[in-house]
Design a protein around this motif. Sequence first.
Motif, PDB file in Angstrom:
ATOM      1  N   VAL A   1     -21.788  12.348   4.382  1.00  0.00           N
ATOM      2  CA  VAL A   1     -21.036  13.504   3.879  1.00  0.00           C
ATOM      3  C   VAL A   1     -21.964  14.440   3.103  1.00  0.00           C
ATOM      4  N   GLY A   2     -22.784  13.881   2.237  1.00  0.00           N
ATOM      5  CA  GLY A   2     -23.666  14.691   1.407  1.00  0.00           C
ATOM      6  C   GLY A   2     -24.669  15.505   2.205  1.00  0.00           C
ATOM      7  N   ASN A   3     -25.012  15.021   3.392  1.00  0.00           N
ATOM      8  CA  ASN A   3     -25.953  15.741   4.259  1.00  0.00           C
ATOM      9  C   ASN A   3     -25.259  16.629   5.286  1.00  0.00           C
ATOM     10  N   GLY A   4     -23.934  16.750   5.175  1.00  0.00           N
ATOM     11  CA  GLY A   4     -23.195  17.637   6.059  1.00  0.00           C
ATOM     12  C   GLY A   4     -22.992  17.125   7.465  1.00  0.00           C
ATOM     13  N   LYS A   5     -23.107  15.801   7.655  1.00  0.00           N
ATOM     14  CA  LYS A   5     -22.968  15.230   8.994  1.00  0.00           C
ATOM     15  C   LYS A   5     -21.569  14.690   9.271  1.00  0.00           C
ATOM     16  N   ALA A   6     -20.689  14.761   8.289  1.00  0.00           N
ATOM     17  CA  ALA A   6     -19.272  14.423   8.458  1.00  0.00           C
ATOM     18  C   ALA A   6     -18.492  15.276   7.473  1.00  0.00           C
ATOM     19  N   ALA A   7     -17.245  15.579   7.820  1.00  0.00           N
ATOM     20  CA  ALA A   7     -16.478  16.545   7.032  1.00  0.00           C
ATOM     21  C   ALA A   7     -15.767  15.938   5.834  1.00  0.00           C
ATOM     22  N   MET A   8     -15.481  14.634   5.866  1.00  0.00           N
ATOM     23  CA  MET A   8     -14.668  14.043   4.803  1.00  0.00           C
ATOM     24  C   MET A   8     -15.071  12.601   4.525  1.00  0.00           C
ATOM     25  N   GLU A   9     -14.716  12.149   3.351  1.00  0.00           N
ATOM     26  CA  GLU A   9     -14.718  10.723   3.034  1.00  0.00           C
ATOM     27  C   GLU A   9     -13.586  10.465   2.044  1.00  0.00           C
ATOM     28  N   LEU A  10     -12.970   9.311   2.162  1.00  0.00           N
ATOM     29  CA  LEU A  10     -11.925   8.886   1.231  1.00  0.00           C
ATOM     30  C   LEU A  10     -12.588   8.012   0.178  1.00  0.00           C
ATOM     31  N   MET A  11     -12.718   8.549  -1.033  1.00  0.00           N
ATOM     32  CA  MET A  11     -13.512   7.861  -2.040  1.00  0.00           C
ATOM     33  C   MET A  11     -13.055   8.272  -3.432  1.00  0.00           C
ATOM     34  N   GLY A  12     -13.599   7.583  -4.430  1.00  0.00           N
ATOM     35  CA  GLY A  12     -13.209   7.805  -5.814  1.00  0.00           C
ATOM     36  C   GLY A  12     -13.940   8.945  -6.490  1.00  0.00           C
ATOM     37  N   GLN A  13     -13.695   9.080  -7.786  1.00  0.00           N
ATOM     38  CA  GLN A  13     -14.206  10.199  -8.566  1.00  0.00           C
ATOM     39  C   GLN A  13     -15.726  10.213  -8.680  1.00  0.00           C
ATOM     40  N   TRP A  14     -16.351   9.096  -8.324  1.00  0.00           N
ATOM     41  CA  TRP A  14     -17.808   9.006  -8.382  1.00  0.00           C
ATOM     42  C   TRP A  14     -18.484   9.606  -7.150  1.00  0.00           C
ATOM     43  N   ALA A  15     -17.699  10.003  -6.148  1.00  0.00           N
ATOM     44  CA  ALA A  15     -18.246  10.435  -4.859  1.00  0.00           C
ATOM     45  C   ALA A  15     -19.311  11.536  -4.960  1.00  0.00           C
ATOM     46  N   PRO A  16     -19.081  12.619  -5.729  1.00  0.00           N
ATOM     47  CA  PRO A  16     -20.092  13.681  -5.763  1.00  0.00           C
ATOM     48  C   PRO A  16     -21.463  13.208  -6.231  1.00  0.00           C
ATOM     49  N   VAL A  17     -21.481  12.317  -7.218  1.00  0.00           N
ATOM     50  CA  VAL A  17     -22.749  11.812  -7.749  1.00  0.00           C
ATOM     51  C   VAL A  17     -23.473  10.983  -6.695  1.00  0.00           C
ATOM     52  N   VAL A  18     -22.756  10.112  -6.002  1.00  0.00           N
ATOM     53  CA  VAL A  18     -23.380   9.241  -4.998  1.00  0.00           C
ATOM     54  C   VAL A  18     -23.813  10.061  -3.776  1.00  0.00           C
ATOM     55  N   GLN A  19     -23.014  11.051  -3.395  1.00  0.00           N
ATOM     56  CA  GLN A  19     -23.401  11.932  -2.286  1.00  0.00           C
ATOM     57  C   GLN A  19     -24.734  12.613  -2.582  1.00  0.00           C
ATOM     58  N   ALA A  20     -24.893  13.087  -3.802  1.00  0.00           N
ATOM     59  CA  ALA A  20     -26.121  13.786  -4.180  1.00  0.00           C
ATOM     60  C   ALA A  20     -27.296  12.834  -4.314  1.00  0.00           C
TER      61      ALA A  20
END
Length: 430
Positions: free
Chosen positions: A270-289
């Motif tokens: 998701v973080g690299n723009g290779k999929a449009a969505m993920e179902l995840m918790g509030q920590w998602a933005p930090v882990v994506q980056a």
Amino acid sequence: MGDPALSRRGFLAASAAAGLGMTALSGCGGDSDGGSSGTTTIEWWNISTTEPTRGVWAGLARKFEARNPKVKIKIVQLENDAYKSKMTALTASGKLPDIFHTWGGGVLRQQIDAGLVEDLTDRTKDFADGLLPVAKQPYLFDGQVYGIPFDIGMIGFWYNKALFKKAGISAPPTTWWGFLDAVDKLKSAGVAPVALAGKEKWPGMYYWAYLAMRTAGAEALRKAYDAKDFTDAAFVEAGQHLKELVGRRPFQKGFLGAAYSTPTGQAATVGNGKAAMELMGQWAPVVQADAGKGLGENLGFFPFPAVDGGKGAITEVFGGGGGHALRRGAPQAAVDFLKFFASETTDRELVSKTGVIPVVPAAESALADPNLKAVQTQLKAATGFQLYLDQAYAPAVGQEVNDSVAALIAGSKSPEQVTESITKTAKEEQ
């Protein structure tokens, strides 16, 4: 919850299956260095393996040591699944770390019933009373406090606004049928709709749990666990909805072998723009980056959609937070560390640097990220709350939920078999 001893075979079996070495399981428990200095070493086990959280937490430990020169913090950081396996083995051995990460719920309850966890009610009253009430709920049992939260949040969909625009999706879906339509549009646009860490079973569990909440209602999940019966038609329907999603082949290529936070895993996809969505918790933005590039302003959040005709409301949320518990008999230095970690100053640092939702009300002004504000808004408006199923239920039952849903996603179990397997395991726990 039943006799904890009844699950000892499950604990040992899980440990053996994980191929655990005992080197990381030794040395738990605070102790003196045996010399004239009288230094106390506190062992702190957590799951903060990604940056910036890993570095921020290490810095906080050093700051605490500077203020308490007679105390040393030994940090043991493990990835989510490895942590659960190691803690399972420690619980079976009857010896837990001084300070350890907990999600609360049935897992913590079993550790409490085994006499392994410190009752913090009196030892933390001077600071715990002022924490956000909803954040404390997973750690309260029979009116007593057994854990101190440092985070609270919910699971929802994190999405790429640019990819939605490319597929002609003008707004996030609010119904399940709208969600399936969005999946179809993304596929037609040549975009992988959803990233999933199929190798790690807990991310897939989120789909079945939310669909069960939407079809049957959050209260129905609690009643089903109490009755040890998940065979209600609404739970079967939840599996049917998930099966229909899987039939659309929405996940990225190789998802069954994908982990969550690795460079090629769910978050990075998701973080690299290779999929449009993920179902995840509030920590998602930090882990994506951390695992990928991150989406910046292209990242958005929306709650899990409503199911037409379902008994559950879109305002019923699924999630939880992180907390810390102490082994029974932990030294005062461990309590002092919990107080330090739950202070306004520390919480502001955690909010601003690691993206957690504040649990100290006075730290709320430090929350600047618009997506995390959206999560907080959803939490404040929630009409029902369900803790992660693999933590809310006894360990064996939670693991069966994860295993059965993973099998459904992989195509080896039917929706009916999922409910039957969970029910069978729940009854065996009695």
